[in-house]
Scaffold this active site. Structure first.
Site, short mmCIF file in Angstrom:
data_model
loop_
_atom_site.label_atom_id
_atom_site.label_comp_id
_atom_site.label_asym_id
_atom_site.label_seq_id
_atom_site.Cartn_x
_atom_site.Cartn_y
_atom_site.Cartn_z
N GLU A 116 0.85 -1.20 0.00
CA GLU A 116 0.00 0.00 0.00
C GLU A 116 0.88 1.23 0.00
O GLU A 116 2.11 1.13 0.12
CB GLU A 116 -0.91 -0.01 1.23
N HIS A 232 -8.53 9.69 3.81
CA HIS A 232 -8.23 8.62 2.86
C HIS A 232 -8.54 9.15 1.47
O HIS A 232 -9.58 9.74 1.25
CB HIS A 232 -9.08 7.38 3.17
N ARG A 278 -0.33 8.80 2.01
CA ARG A 278 -1.72 9.21 1.90
C ARG A 278 -1.96 10.71 1.94
O ARG A 278 -2.84 11.23 1.26
CB ARG A 278 -2.46 8.62 3.09
N HIS A 339 -10.65 9.73 7.67
CA HIS A 339 -10.48 8.28 7.77
C HIS A 339 -9.88 7.83 9.09
O HIS A 339 -10.34 6.86 9.69
CB HIS A 339 -9.58 7.84 6.62
N ARG A 374 -0.19 8.58 9.53
CA ARG A 374 -0.06 7.13 9.72
C ARG A 374 0.23 6.41 8.40
O ARG A 374 -0.38 6.68 7.36
CB ARG A 374 -1.38 6.58 10.27
P1 FAD Z 1 -12.92 0.33 16.72
O1 FAD Z 1 -12.72 -0.91 15.97
O2 FAD Z 1 -13.48 1.50 16.00
O3 FAD Z 1 -13.88 -0.01 17.94
C1 FAD Z 1 -14.38 1.00 18.76
C2 FAD Z 1 -15.29 0.38 19.80
O4 FAD Z 1 -15.60 1.37 20.78
C3 FAD Z 1 -16.64 -0.09 19.28
O5 FAD Z 1 -16.95 -1.31 19.91
C4 FAD Z 1 -17.63 0.97 19.74
O6 FAD Z 1 -18.95 0.52 19.97
C5 FAD Z 1 -16.99 1.36 21.06
N1 FAD Z 1 -17.36 2.67 21.57
C6 FAD Z 1 -17.12 3.90 21.04
N2 FAD Z 1 -17.61 4.85 21.85
C7 FAD Z 1 -18.15 4.22 22.92
C8 FAD Z 1 -18.81 4.65 24.08
N3 FAD Z 1 -19.03 5.93 24.36
N4 FAD Z 1 -19.25 3.72 24.97
C9 FAD Z 1 -19.08 2.40 24.72
N5 FAD Z 1 -18.45 1.93 23.63
C10 FAD Z 1 -17.99 2.83 22.74
N6 FAD Z 1 -6.35 0.09 9.58
C11 FAD Z 1 -5.43 -0.81 9.19
O7 FAD Z 1 -4.42 -0.99 9.86
N7 FAD Z 1 -5.63 -1.53 8.06
C12 FAD Z 1 -6.73 -1.40 7.27
O8 FAD Z 1 -6.87 -2.08 6.28
C13 FAD Z 1 -7.69 -0.43 7.65
N8 FAD Z 1 -8.79 -0.24 6.88
C14 FAD Z 1 -9.75 0.63 7.34
C15 FAD Z 1 -10.94 0.75 6.61
C16 FAD Z 1 -11.96 1.56 7.07
C17 FAD Z 1 -13.22 1.69 6.29
C18 FAD Z 1 -11.79 2.26 8.30
C19 FAD Z 1 -12.89 3.12 8.83
C20 FAD Z 1 -10.61 2.15 9.02
C21 FAD Z 1 -9.60 1.33 8.55
N9 FAD Z 1 -8.40 1.18 9.26
C22 FAD Z 1 -7.47 0.28 8.84
C23 FAD Z 1 -8.26 1.77 10.60
C24 FAD Z 1 -8.56 0.70 11.64
O9 FAD Z 1 -9.64 -0.08 11.19
C25 FAD Z 1 -8.90 1.30 12.98
O10 FAD Z 1 -7.96 2.24 13.35
C26 FAD Z 1 -8.94 0.21 14.06
O11 FAD Z 1 -9.79 -0.83 13.66
C27 FAD Z 1 -9.40 0.81 15.36
O12 FAD Z 1 -9.64 -0.23 16.28
P2 FAD Z 1 -10.17 0.14 17.71
O13 FAD Z 1 -10.35 -1.15 18.42
O14 FAD Z 1 -9.33 1.18 18.30
O15 FAD Z 1 -11.60 0.84 17.45
C1 SIN Z 2 -7.24 0.71 2.95
O1 SIN Z 2 -7.52 -0.47 2.75
O2 SIN Z 2 -7.00 1.53 2.06
C2 SIN Z 2 -7.20 1.20 4.35
C3 SIN Z 2 -5.92 0.85 4.95
C4 SIN Z 2 -5.66 1.67 6.19
O3 SIN Z 2 -6.41 2.58 6.51
O4 SIN Z 2 -4.66 1.38 6.84
#
Ligand code: FAD
Ligand code: SIN
Length: 521
Positions: A116, A232, A278, A339, A374
């Site tokens: 990527e 993004h 990015r 993003h 990032r």
């Molecule tokens: P999340 O997975 O967002 O989970 C957050 C949790 O907190 C959820 O359960 C939610 O319900 C809970 N929550 C929030 N507020 C509250 C509250 N007030 N009370 C109770 N619960 C709450 N990163 C990569 O490294 N590779 C990728 O390919 C990639 N692709 C992506 C594609 C998309 C479309 C997006 C949006 C992001 C992508 N990212 C990617 C970024 C990555 O997915 C996220 O940074 C990562 O998954 C965050 O994980 P997390 O556990 O911190 O939060």
């Molecule tokens: C993507 O698949 O382009 C998202 C990857 C990332 O946010 O790290």
């Protein structure tokens, strides 16, 4: 109302929260809350994958170099080294939990790795184009088997409970009964994800309203680098496609960015062209769109073999087809969208914040890994790394639940809100304001204008908060207003252009650049 008491309260059930819960020993009682269904969150929608060195042609030093280059001078080298060097072990942990990454068809012993933007080598483990779904659902399956973990879905944390910079738990809204419960805990781990919803256009799911950063800010936690919101470059541009991402992995496989007349433009902006970091690609698209008055640009992979496209990107193919776009035949209309939140609650190598017994992991945290921008696919790795480092620390240092008196949630003052429409208007106003004035390109004037308006909105929203029954939309709009304020304050402090922060008034890099710190005054 009876308190819920746990050794560890985890707020959030994405990769960060669940992998932390899975690592906590059975003897400790864990409560994990999620404000929607357990698997809903950014993790579920991750497409590209998770970066970690594995091939003999790759090296830690190369992954470190790529990460630091993308981070544009603000990554913390010791953090980058720790996280990336643990990458192969963390991938193995995911595999041991049952996650299946895509392997080559012709050699099932070999993982088929993505490349990527900003990566010089293939090192991104993925499951087709639905990596997050595979990881999240597999981990949820494991979590449901744990005897020591109580799961609270549709429970939204309202406020953290603290005294003298020490955290004792959180007030939590049960969205099914509309009651606010007190959760008392020995330790609270914030794992509540990012803040993308503060912008009108975003790849983020609805849960990403910055609740964790806002809650932590309100109790005096140090918040860092929130001006670095990653846009993004390629989200699907279609009036019915709410926040659908078109993975950077397409560009990794050769997809080209084009203007409506079919001409390419990335060569004007960076030697890596479509695979530039990015921030560069998003700014280039923004510039072309603004100067040519376009609503979108196009991402073209149609020249590749159609079997390969369907096999490699089955979800993106299906989703686009639903909107009448056959990506094997035509270019995909795309626009940049908010993003990833690079900033967040400032933590150390063990996920510790400046509030005792409050930890932050995953996208809600600012660990020093990403610096000013990032590198793609480093965030899933960060989430799983800090879940491990934090729970290892807690295992050694845990001192039990304190009996300190906690005030009950005061619901007497609340009357039902007939003002829901006002909340919706405030919500839209904040997001539009942030998009128009605090987006990819910023200026002093735009930030000042946005700041003045957010201050007024904050006061209005605070009034609703004190006068009306708390509901999820009201709590979210309050958090979004806090987040908008924090981003604007952080952006005003950064008097340079670096990474994801570009200012027309300060187009150059400062020689004395450092992290931005924001506290509640
Ligand atoms: P999340 O997975 O967002 O989970 C957050 C949790 O907190 C959820 O359960 C939610 O319900 C809970 N929550 C929030 N507020 C509250 C509250 N007030 N009370 C109770 N619960 C709450 N990163 C990569 O490294 N590779 C990728 O390919 C990639 N692709 C992506 C594609 C998309 C479309 C997006 C949006 C992001 C992508 N990212 C990617 C970024 C990555 O997915 C996220 O940074 C990562 O998954 C965050 O994980 P997390 O556990 O911190 O939060
Ligand atoms: C993507 O698949 O382009 C998202 C990857 C990332 O946010 O790290």
């Amino acid at each position: 109302m009876k308190e819920v008491t746990k050794d560890i309260l985890i707020i959030g059930s994405g990769l960060a929260g669940i992998s932390a819960a899975l690592r906590i020993p059975e003897k400790l009682k864990v409560g994990i809350i999620a404000k929607a269904e357990l698997n809903e969150g950014a993790t579920l929608y991750a497409q590209g994958g998770i970066a970690a060195v594995s091939l003999p042609t790759d090296s830690f030093s190369s992954h470190i170099k790529d990460t630091m280059l993308a981070g544009d001078g603000l990554c913390k080298k010791n953090v980058v080294e720790k996280v990336l060097e643990d990458g192969p072990n963390l991938i193995q942990d995911l595999i041991d939990w049952g996650v299946e990454f895509t392997r080559f068809e012709h050699d099932k012993n070999m993982y088929d790795l993505n490349i990527e933007g900003g990566h010089m080598k293939r090192r991104v483990f993925h499951k087709d184009d639905v990596t997050g779904r595979e990881i999240e659902n597999t981990l949820v399956g494991n979590l449901r088997l744990r005897q020591n973990v109580d799961i609270f879905e549709h429970h939204m944390a309202v406020n953290l409970i603290t005294t003298d910079k020490k955290c004792y738990g959180a007030y939590v809204l049960d969205r099914k009964t509309s009651q606010v419960k007190t959760f008392r805990a020995g330790v609270v781990i914030l794992a509540s994800g990012g803040s993308g919803k503060v912008y009108l256009y975003t790849s983020n799911p609805d849960i990403a309203s910055g609740d964790g950063v806002a809650m932590a800010y309100r109790v005096g936690a140090t918040i860092s680098n929130m001006e670095f919101m990653q846009f993004h470059p390629t989200c699907l541009y279609h009036f019915k496609a709410k926040s659908f991402l078109v993975s950077e992995a397409l560009r990794g496989e050769g997809a080209l960015l084009k203007l409506p007349d079919g001409s390419r433009f990335m060569y004007k902006y960076h030697e890596l062209e479509e695979l530039a970091p990015r921030d560069v690609v998003a700014r280039a698209i923004d510039f072309e769109m603004k100067s040519l008055g376009l609503s979108c640009v196009f991402l073209d992979i149609s020249f590749k073999d159609s079997y390969f496209i369907k096999k490699r990107f089955p979800n993106i193919f299906k989703k686009c087809l639903k909107f009448g776009i056959d990506i094997t035949k035509t270019p995909i209309p795309v626009v940049p969208a908010a993003h990833y939140t690079c900033g967040g609650v400032k933590t150390d190598l063990y996920g510790r914040t400046n509030i005792r017994n409050l930890f932050a992991i995953g996208e809600v945290a600012c660990t020093g890994l990403h610096g000013a921008n990032r590198l793609a696919s480093n965030s899933l790795l960060e989430a799983v790394y800090f879940a491990k480092a934090t729970t290892d620390y807690i295992k050694k240092s845990y001192q039990g639940i304190e009996n300190t008196e906690i005030e009950e949630w005061n619901s007497d003052r609340a009357v039902d809100s007939h003002e829901l429409v006002m909340i919706r208007h405030n919500w839209e106003e904040i997001r539009r304001l942030m998009w128009n004035y605090v987006g990819i390109v910023r200026s002093k004037k735009r930030l000042e204008r946005a700041g003045r308006r957010i201050d007024i909105l904050l006061k209005e929203i605070q009034e609703y908060y004190w006068n009306f029954t708390v509901t999820a939309p009201l709590l979210e709009v309050r958090n979004l207003a806090n987040i908008a304020h924090i981003i604007i304050e952080s952006a005003k402090k950064r008097k340079e252009s670096r990474g994801l922060h570009f200012s027309l008034d300060y187009p150059n890099k400062s020689l004395a650049s450092k992290d931005t710190i924001v506290h509640l005054k």
